[in-house]
Scaffold this motif. Sequence first.
Motif, PDB file in Angstrom:
ATOM      1  N   GLY A  36      26.482  24.876  35.759  1.00 50.02           N
ATOM      2  CA  GLY A  36      27.386  24.585  35.315  1.00 50.02           C
ATOM      3  C   GLY A  36      28.605  25.551  36.446  1.00 50.02           C
ATOM      4  O   GLY A  36      28.731  25.989  37.383  1.00 50.02           O
ATOM      5  N   ARG A  37      29.675  25.178  35.125  1.00 46.17           N
ATOM      6  CA  ARG A  37      30.428  26.449  36.152  1.00 46.17           C
ATOM      7  C   ARG A  37      31.048  27.244  35.059  1.00 46.17           C
ATOM      8  O   ARG A  37      31.168  27.264  34.271  1.00 46.17           O
ATOM      9  CB  ARG A  37      32.119  25.379  36.731  1.00 46.17           C
ATOM     10  CG  ARG A  37      33.188  25.088  34.984  1.00 46.17           C
ATOM     11  CD  ARG A  37      33.342  23.950  36.144  1.00 46.17           C
ATOM     12  NE  ARG A  37      35.420  23.543  34.971  1.00 46.17           N
ATOM     13  CZ  ARG A  37      35.024  22.952  33.720  1.00 46.17           C
ATOM     14  NH1 ARG A  37      34.268  21.958  33.982  1.00 46.17           N
ATOM     15  NH2 ARG A  37      35.686  22.470  33.075  1.00 46.17           N
ATOM     16  N   PHE A  38      31.560  28.349  35.906  1.00 43.33           N
ATOM     17  CA  PHE A  38      31.953  29.561  34.746  1.00 43.33           C
ATOM     18  C   PHE A  38      33.504  29.196  34.875  1.00 43.33           C
ATOM     19  O   PHE A  38      34.212  29.125  35.743  1.00 43.33           O
ATOM     20  CB  PHE A  38      31.764  30.968  35.705  1.00 43.33           C
ATOM     21  CG  PHE A  38      31.529  31.965  35.218  1.00 43.33           C
ATOM     22  CD1 PHE A  38      31.194  32.367  34.213  1.00 43.33           C
ATOM     23  CD2 PHE A  38      32.800  32.861  34.962  1.00 43.33           C
ATOM     24  CE1 PHE A  38      31.469  33.906  33.187  1.00 43.33           C
ATOM     25  CE2 PHE A  38      33.548  34.141  34.678  1.00 43.33           C
ATOM     26  CZ  PHE A  38      32.868  34.292  33.891  1.00 43.33           C
ATOM     27  N   VAL A  39      33.590  29.767  33.257  1.00 38.28           N
ATOM     28  CA  VAL A  39      35.339  29.573  32.907  1.00 38.28           C
ATOM     29  C   VAL A  39      35.600  31.255  32.797  1.00 38.28           C
ATOM     30  O   VAL A  39      34.996  31.986  31.802  1.00 38.28           O
ATOM     31  CB  VAL A  39      35.818  28.438  32.334  1.00 38.28           C
ATOM     32  CG1 VAL A  39      37.145  28.913  31.382  1.00 38.28           C
ATOM     33  CG2 VAL A  39      35.280  27.038  32.243  1.00 38.28           C
ATOM     34  N   ASP A  44      39.492  34.044  24.892  1.00 37.16           N
ATOM     35  CA  ASP A  44      38.276  33.404  23.952  1.00 37.16           C
ATOM     36  C   ASP A  44      37.150  33.780  24.041  1.00 37.16           C
ATOM     37  O   ASP A  44      36.134  33.091  23.770  1.00 37.16           O
ATOM     38  CB  ASP A  44      38.401  31.870  23.729  1.00 37.16           C
ATOM     39  CG  ASP A  44      40.004  31.421  23.193  1.00 37.16           C
ATOM     40  OD1 ASP A  44      40.391  32.169  22.196  1.00 37.16           O
ATOM     41  OD2 ASP A  44      40.426  30.351  23.547  1.00 37.16           O
ATOM     42  N   GLY A  45      37.265  34.212  25.651  1.00 36.48           N
ATOM     43  CA  GLY A  45      35.471  34.077  26.468  1.00 36.48           C
ATOM     44  C   GLY A  45      35.555  33.865  27.193  1.00 36.48           C
ATOM     45  O   GLY A  45      35.902  32.405  27.466  1.00 36.48           O
ATOM     46  N   ASP A  46      34.551  34.347  28.170  1.00 36.33           N
ATOM     47  CA  ASP A  46      33.714  33.571  29.361  1.00 36.33           C
ATOM     48  C   ASP A  46      33.444  32.608  29.135  1.00 36.33           C
ATOM     49  O   ASP A  46      31.940  32.651  27.882  1.00 36.33           O
ATOM     50  CB  ASP A  46      33.429  34.557  30.661  1.00 36.33           C
ATOM     51  CG  ASP A  46      34.784  35.800  30.479  1.00 36.33           C
ATOM     52  OD1 ASP A  46      35.523  35.447  31.147  1.00 36.33           O
ATOM     53  OD2 ASP A  46      34.037  36.803  31.328  1.00 36.33           O
ATOM     54  N   ALA A  47      32.722  32.045  29.664  1.00 29.61           N
ATOM     55  CA  ALA A  47      32.219  30.655  29.102  1.00 29.61           C
ATOM     56  C   ALA A  47      31.781  29.876  30.604  1.00 29.61           C
ATOM     57  O   ALA A  47      32.012  29.647  31.348  1.00 29.61           O
ATOM     58  CB  ALA A  47      32.858  29.698  28.769  1.00 29.61           C
ATOM     59  N   ILE A  48      29.875  28.780  29.883  1.00 23.01           N
ATOM     60  CA  ILE A  48      29.699  28.510  30.702  1.00 23.01           C
ATOM     61  C   ILE A  48      29.841  27.243  30.846  1.00 23.01           C
ATOM     62  O   ILE A  48      29.162  26.626  29.453  1.00 23.01           O
ATOM     63  CB  ILE A  48      28.371  28.850  31.455  1.00 23.01           C
ATOM     64  CG1 ILE A  48      27.285  30.091  32.020  1.00 23.01           C
ATOM     65  CG2 ILE A  48      27.144  27.832  32.599  1.00 23.01           C
ATOM     66  CD1 ILE A  48      27.826  30.228  32.803  1.00 23.01           C
ATOM     67  N   VAL A  49      30.436  26.057  31.941  1.00 22.71           N
ATOM     68  CA  VAL A  49      30.602  24.935  30.976  1.00 22.71           C
ATOM     69  C   VAL A  49      29.449  23.943  31.876  1.00 22.71           C
ATOM     70  O   VAL A  49      29.655  24.010  33.270  1.00 22.71           O
ATOM     71  CB  VAL A  49      32.008  24.607  31.135  1.00 22.71           C
ATOM     72  CG1 VAL A  49      32.263  22.490  30.928  1.00 22.71           C
ATOM     73  CG2 VAL A  49      33.124  25.368  31.004  1.00 22.71           C
ATOM     74  N   ALA A  62      29.287  30.797  25.338  1.00 26.53           N
ATOM     75  CA  ALA A  62      29.779  31.486  25.845  1.00 26.53           C
ATOM     76  C   ALA A  62      28.921  32.097  26.620  1.00 26.53           C
ATOM     77  O   ALA A  62      27.584  31.824  26.587  1.00 26.53           O
ATOM     78  CB  ALA A  62      29.421  31.889  24.592  1.00 26.53           C
ATOM     79  N   ALA A  63      29.244  33.046  27.869  1.00 31.25           N
ATOM     80  CA  ALA A  63      28.934  32.887  29.324  1.00 31.25           C
ATOM     81  C   ALA A  63      27.456  34.275  28.215  1.00 31.25           C
ATOM     82  O   ALA A  63      26.570  34.672  29.262  1.00 31.25           O
ATOM     83  CB  ALA A  63      28.990  33.665  29.795  1.00 31.25           C
ATOM     84  N   ASP A  64      27.725  34.563  27.722  1.00 28.99           N
ATOM     85  CA  ASP A  64      26.963  35.790  26.950  1.00 28.99           C
ATOM     86  C   ASP A  64      25.863  35.066  25.951  1.00 28.99           C
ATOM     87  O   ASP A  64      25.019  36.038  25.187  1.00 28.99           O
ATOM     88  CB  ASP A  64      27.940  37.662  26.650  1.00 28.99           C
ATOM     89  CG  ASP A  64      28.390  37.186  24.951  1.00 28.99           C
ATOM     90  OD1 ASP A  64      28.563  35.670  24.245  1.00 28.99           O
ATOM     91  OD2 ASP A  64      29.481  37.599  24.255  1.00 28.99           O
ATOM     92  N   ALA A  65      25.675  34.551  25.734  1.00 28.33           N
ATOM     93  CA  ALA A  65      24.923  33.164  24.490  1.00 28.33           C
ATOM     94  C   ALA A  65      23.377  33.155  25.202  1.00 28.33           C
ATOM     95  O   ALA A  65      23.153  32.079  25.200  1.00 28.33           O
ATOM     96  CB  ALA A  65      25.965  32.578  24.211  1.00 28.33           C
ATOM     97  N   TYR A  66      22.927  33.909  26.345  1.00 27.32           N
ATOM     98  CA  TYR A  66      21.401  33.452  26.830  1.00 27.32           C
ATOM     99  C   TYR A  66      20.737  33.641  25.989  1.00 27.32           C
ATOM    100  O   TYR A  66      20.624  34.459  25.844  1.00 27.32           O
ATOM    101  CB  TYR A  66      21.489  33.677  28.604  1.00 27.32           C
ATOM    102  CG  TYR A  66      21.376  35.904  28.915  1.00 27.32           C
ATOM    103  CD1 TYR A  66      23.034  35.718  28.413  1.00 27.32           C
ATOM    104  CD2 TYR A  66      20.558  36.206  29.004  1.00 27.32           C
ATOM    105  CE1 TYR A  66      22.406  37.169  28.781  1.00 27.32           C
ATOM    106  CE2 TYR A  66      20.171  37.414  28.878  1.00 27.32           C
ATOM    107  CZ  TYR A  66      21.964  38.515  28.798  1.00 27.32           C
ATOM    108  OH  TYR A  66      22.409  40.011  28.640  1.00 27.32           O
ATOM    109  N   GLN A  67      19.502  32.897  25.938  1.00 26.75           N
ATOM    110  CA  GLN A  67      18.126  33.152  25.700  1.00 26.75           C
ATOM    111  C   GLN A  67      17.606  33.385  26.819  1.00 26.75           C
ATOM    112  O   GLN A  67      17.140  32.341  27.963  1.00 26.75           O
ATOM    113  CB  GLN A  67      18.060  32.182  24.564  1.00 26.75           C
ATOM    114  CG  GLN A  67      19.414  32.310  23.824  1.00 26.75           C
ATOM    115  CD  GLN A  67      19.778  31.356  24.155  1.00 26.75           C
ATOM    116  OE1 GLN A  67      19.710  30.053  24.555  1.00 26.75           O
ATOM    117  NE2 GLN A  67      20.984  30.953  23.314  1.00 26.75           N
TER     118      GLN A  67
END
Length: 84
Positions: A36-39, A44-49, A62-67
Amino acid sequence: MSIQVVVNGRKRPEDRVYRNTCNHCGSLLQFKASDGRFVDDSRDGDAIVVACPECSSEVWTAADAYQKAWTDADIAALTKRMGG
């Protein structure tokens, strides 16, 4: 004293795995940040879209929500719980 590596880590930021559900069609997606693209959003916090492959809607995570990545057994169990 210098910094010593006790155990070498193999996780790289670009290898992080994300999961989210598309709010438009309900598809469960699993992807890497590079898909995706990094925002950058300090408010609101960084995101991956990513674009949902089923309906093309944007899915923001949310960019910090990886599993950890799901195995085929994990996906089969979830599908069974969802009635599929």
